[in-house]
Design a protein around this motif. Structure first.
Motif, short mmCIF file in Angstrom:
data_model
loop_
_atom_site.label_atom_id
_atom_site.label_comp_id
_atom_site.label_asym_id
_atom_site.label_seq_id
_atom_site.Cartn_x
_atom_site.Cartn_y
_atom_site.Cartn_z
N LEU A 195 0.89 -1.24 -0.27
CA LEU A 195 0.17 -0.13 0.05
C LEU A 195 1.01 1.11 0.13
O LEU A 195 0.47 2.33 -0.38
N VAL A 196 2.06 1.44 0.75
CA VAL A 196 2.68 2.60 1.30
C VAL A 196 3.39 1.88 -0.18
O VAL A 196 5.11 1.93 -0.23
N ARG A 197 3.89 3.45 -1.51
CA ARG A 197 4.80 3.26 -2.68
C ARG A 197 5.55 4.25 -2.27
O ARG A 197 5.41 5.11 -1.87
N PRO A 198 6.76 4.60 -3.36
CA PRO A 198 7.85 5.34 -3.22
C PRO A 198 7.28 6.36 -3.44
O PRO A 198 5.66 6.57 -4.46
N LEU A 199 7.76 7.26 -3.54
CA LEU A 199 7.20 9.28 -3.62
C LEU A 199 7.34 9.22 -5.29
O LEU A 199 6.53 9.97 -5.78
N SER A 200 7.82 7.89 -5.85
CA SER A 200 7.90 8.23 -7.54
C SER A 200 6.61 7.79 -8.33
O SER A 200 6.26 7.10 -9.19
N ASP A 201 5.68 6.47 -6.84
CA ASP A 201 5.05 5.41 -7.37
C ASP A 201 3.51 6.95 -8.48
O ASP A 201 3.46 7.51 -8.05
N PRO A 202 3.40 6.18 -9.96
CA PRO A 202 2.47 6.95 -11.09
C PRO A 202 1.15 6.27 -9.84
O PRO A 202 0.54 7.21 -10.80
N SER A 203 0.72 5.09 -9.45
CA SER A 203 -0.55 4.88 -9.42
C SER A 203 -0.76 5.50 -7.83
O SER A 203 -1.65 6.61 -7.74
N VAL A 204 -0.13 5.63 -7.37
CA VAL A 204 -0.46 6.91 -5.03
C VAL A 204 1.09 6.50 -4.77
O VAL A 204 1.63 5.91 -3.40
N PRO A 205 1.66 7.70 -4.62
CA PRO A 205 2.48 7.90 -3.59
C PRO A 205 2.62 8.34 -2.30
O PRO A 205 1.90 8.59 -2.31
N TRP A 206 3.12 7.42 -2.02
CA TRP A 206 3.48 7.49 -0.01
C TRP A 206 2.80 9.22 0.47
O TRP A 206 1.62 9.40 1.55
N LEU A 207 3.31 10.30 -0.02
CA LEU A 207 2.97 11.25 0.66
C LEU A 207 1.70 11.56 -0.33
O LEU A 207 1.21 12.45 0.72
N GLY A 208 1.07 11.41 -1.26
CA GLY A 208 -0.41 11.60 -1.45
C GLY A 208 -1.40 10.68 -0.32
O GLY A 208 -2.96 11.07 -0.03
N LEU A 209 -0.99 9.59 0.65
CA LEU A 209 -1.89 9.19 1.43
C LEU A 209 -2.10 9.98 2.76
O LEU A 209 -3.08 9.87 3.02
N VAL A 210 -1.41 11.22 2.62
CA VAL A 210 -1.66 12.56 4.01
C VAL A 210 -1.77 13.41 3.05
O VAL A 210 -2.80 13.83 3.69
N VAL A 211 -1.51 13.73 2.24
CA VAL A 211 -1.74 15.43 1.67
C VAL A 211 -3.09 15.50 0.30
O VAL A 211 -3.56 15.92 0.66
N GLY A 212 -3.66 14.19 0.00
CA GLY A 212 -4.23 14.39 -1.29
C GLY A 212 -5.52 13.19 -1.02
O GLY A 212 -6.87 13.83 -1.19
N ILE A 213 -4.97 12.12 -0.90
CA ILE A 213 -6.65 11.48 -0.59
C ILE A 213 -7.71 11.77 0.94
O ILE A 213 -8.35 11.68 0.11
N PRO A 214 -6.93 12.35 1.62
CA PRO A 214 -7.85 12.51 2.60
C PRO A 214 -8.80 14.05 2.33
O PRO A 214 -10.28 13.29 2.23
#
Length: 526
Positions: free
Chosen positions: A223-242
Motif C-alpha cells: 500500500l505504501v509506495r515510493p514518492l515516484s510511484d505513478p499510482s499512489v505516492p506515499w505522500l499522496g496518502l497524507v496530503v491528497g486522498i484525505p
C-alpha cells in the motif's frame, strides 16, 4: 470484450431479481410529506444507513475499475478506500452531529446556515450539474454496456431507456425510503456475489499467486509506495486522498443524504462506522481478486476486462445469474442514489427558496417532476458519454480541482468562528477559477507532479483567500456561529454524558477499533 451467455436458470434469477426489487421498493416508499420523501422520515437505524451507504458507494465502475487497477498496478488503488475510512471516523465525530442536529435537507443548505445563500447556490449548482451530466448519465451508459454483454445485438439507447424506467419505477414514487430499502437488498447481493467470486478465483490458483507475491515482497501487494510511484505516492496518502475522501463521503449529497435520514446522531454515527468496516473489507473481495486474476488471465489488453473475465469463466450456472444481478445492483443503487440526491437539491435548494410558502405535499410533487426531468436529460446525454470520453475526463479532473476549496470551506466554517460569508463565497469562487486554470496550465505550473500532490496547494490557496477576506471584513453574526462551530467544550460535554455507557454501545469504542484496523492494514501492507 466477451459476451455473457446466460442459461435459462440465470435468466430466471435475473428476472425474479428485477421484479422483486421493484415490488420491494414500492412497498417501502414514503411520500406523505417532504421529510418522508427526501429523508425517509428521518427514522433510519444504523444497520440500514450503513448498508445503504455501502450500496450507493459501490458502482459497477468500482467493481470493474478497482479490479482492473489492481490487476495492473496492485493494491495501491485500495488506498483511496482505506484513507477514506479514516476520514469517515473524523466525519462521524465532528461533522455529523452538526449536520443532523441542524435539521438540514442538503449539504449546500448547511453552507447557508453557517455562511449565506451565495455559497449554498454555488455548491448546489455544481453538484446538480455533476449529478445529471456525469454521474447519472455515466451510470446509465455503464448499465447499457453491461447489458450489451448479455444481449450484444441490443440497441444502446433502448437499453438506457429501459434501465432508466426500471430505476424510476420505484425511486420516483417512493423517494429516499424506497431507494434505501432497495439498497439493503442490493448491498447483500453485492457482498454475496463478490465473496463467491473471490472464493472461486482463490481455489483456481489465485491464492497461490497471491502467496508468491507476498513471499517475494512484491510492490503489487504494498500500500505504501515510493514518492515516484505513478499510482499512489506515499505522500499522496497524507496530503491528497484525505481531501478527496472528505469530499466524497462528507460533502457528497448522494451519500450524506442517507446519513441525514438517521433517527438520531448516535444512529448516524454508527451507520457511518458500519460502512467504514464494510469498505475496509473491499480489499479482500474487490481488490485482491484483481491481483489473483493475473495468474488465470495474463496479458489482458485492457485491465478493465479482468472483472468480466472472472465472471464469465468462473461462475457456474445459477451463480452467474447472481453475479449479473450483483452488477445490476451496483448500477441501480448508484443511479437511484444520484436521482434522489439531484431532485432533493433542485427542490430544496432552489424551488423552495423561490416558493417559500409551498406546502410539504407540493414539494414532494415538485421532487417527482424534477426526478423525471433529470432522468430524461441523463437518458438523452448518456449515449454521448462514449463519444466524448475526453469531456468526461476533463470534468472528472476539474472536479478533483474543485473539491479542495469546498472541503476547505466546510472545515474552516466548523472550526474557525471568525470565518464569514464573504470569505467563504470568494474562497469558493476563486477556487473555481483556479480549477479552470489548472485544466489548461497545470503542467506549466506543477510539471508532471502527481495530482494527489497538487491538492494541498489548492487547499492552501483557498485557505489563504478565506482567512484574508474574513479578517478584512466584518465578523459573522452570532447566529451564524453559535450552533454551527465546534468547540472543545462540546467534546467534554459528550464525554460526561457517556459516563456509565457500556463499551459495545459506545460509538467511540467502534471508532477506535476501526481506526486501529485501518492503521494495522497500512502497517501490514506497507
Amino acid at each position: 470484450m466477451d459476451s455473457i451467455n446466460l442459461s435459462g436458470i440465470d435468466i430466471a434469477i435475473l428476472i425474479v431479481y428485477i421484479i422483486a426489487i421493484i415490488w420491494w421498493g414500492l412497498r417501502h416508499g414514503q411520500s406523505k410529506d417532504s421529510t418522508s420523501y427526501f429523508l425517509a422520515g428521518r427514522n433510519m437505524t444504523w444497520p440500514v444507513i450503513g448498508l445503504s451507504l455501502f450500496a450507493a458507494s459501490i458502482s459497477s465502475s468500482t467493481l470493474i475499475g478497482q479490479s482492473g487497477d489492481a490487476y495492473s498496478t496492485g493494491i495501491a488503488v485500495f488506498n483511496y478506500n482505506l484513507i477514506s475510512v479514516i476520514v469517515m471516523i473524523f466525519f462521524a465525530i465532528f461533522f455529523l452531529p452538526f449536520y443532523i442536529q441542524s435539521g438540514i435537507f442538503t449539504m449546500p443548505e448547511f453552507l447557508e446556515r453557517r455562511f449565506d445563500a451565495r455559497s449554498r447556490y454555488y455548491f448546489s449548482f455544481i453538484t446538480i450539474i455533476g449529478n445529471v451530466f456525469l454521474d447519472a448519465a455515466a451510470a446509465l451508459y455503464a448499465a447499457a454496456l453491461i447489458i450489451k454483454l448479455i444481449i450484444p445485438e441490443a440497441d444502446l439507447q433502448i437499453i438506457i431507456i429501459i434501465f432508466a424506467i426500471f430505476v424510476a419505477s420505484y425511486t420516483i414514487p417512493g423517494g429516499l425510503s424506497s431507494a434505501i430499502n432497495v439498497e439493503l437488498v442490493q448491498a447483500v447481493i453485492l457482498i454475496i456475489g463478490s465473496v463467491i467470486l473471490t472464493w472461486l478465483i482463490s481455489v483456481h490458483g489465485g491464492l497461490e499467486h497471491l502467496k508468491e507475491l507476498f513471499a517475494s515482497h512484491d510492490m503489487m501487494v504494498r500500500l505504501v509506495r515510493p514518492l515516484s510511484d505513478p499510482s499512489v505516492p506515499w505522500l499522496g496518502l497524507v496530503v491528497g486522498i484525505p481531501v478527496l475522501g472528505f469530499y466524497f463521503w462528507c460533502n457528497n449529497q448522494t451519500l450524506v443524504q442517507r446519513v441525514l435520514s438517521a433517527r438520531s446522531v448516535d444512529e448516524g454515527r454508527k451507520g457511518v462506522l458500519f460502512v467504514g468496516f464494510l469498505t475496509v473489507l473491499t480489499l479482500f473481495f474487490i481488490v485482491m481478486p484483481g491481483i489473483m486474476a493475473q495468474k488465470l488471465f495474463p496479458g489482458l489488453p485492457k485491465p478493465d476486462m479482468v472483472y468480466p473475465k472472472m465472471v464469465l469463466n468462473l461462475m457456474p450456472v445459477g451463480l452467474l445469474g447472481i453475479m449479473v444481478s450483483a452488477l445490476i445492483a451496483a448500477l441501480t443503487s448508484t443511479l437511484s442514489a444520484i436521482l434522489n440526491s439531484a431532485s432533493t437539491l433542485v427542490t430544496m435548494d432552489f424551488y423552495s427558496k423561490f416558493r417559500p410558502k409551498a406546502s410539504s405535499h407540493h414539494l414532494v410533487t415538485v421532487g417527482r417532476i424534477t426526478s423525471v426531468i433529470i432522468l430524461v436529460i441523463a437518458v438523452l446525454w448518456a449515449p454521448q458519454i462514449g463519444k466524448f470520453g475526453s469531456l468526461v475526463k476533463y470534468y472528472q479532473q476539474m472536479l478533483s480541482y474543485i473539491a479542495p476549496p469546498i472541503v476547505t470551506v466546510f472545515f474552516i466554517g466548523l472550526f474557525w468562528k471568525r470565518a464569514n460569508s464573504k470569505g467563504a463565497f470568494w474562497g469558493l469562487i476563486f477556487g473555481f477559477i483556479v480549477a479552470i486554470l489548472m485544466l489548461f496550465f497545470k503542467d506549466d505550473v506543477f510539471g508532471n507532479m502527481h495530482f494527489l500532490l497538487v491538492i494541498p496547494f489548492l487547499v492552501a490557496i483557498s485557505l489563504v483567500m478565506i482567512v484574508v477576506i474574513s479578517l478584512l471584513t466584518t465578523k459573522p453574526a452570532p447566529d451564524k456561529v453559535k450552533d454551527y462551530t465546534w468547540t472543545p467544550s462540546l467534546f467534554i460535554q459528550e464525554t460526561l454524558a457517556m459516563k456509565g455507557m457500556k463499551w459495545f454501545v459506545n460509538y467511540r469504542f467502534w471508532a477506535g477499533l476501526l481506526l486501529l484496523f485501518c492503521l494495522s492494514m497500512l502497517f501490514l501492507f506497507r
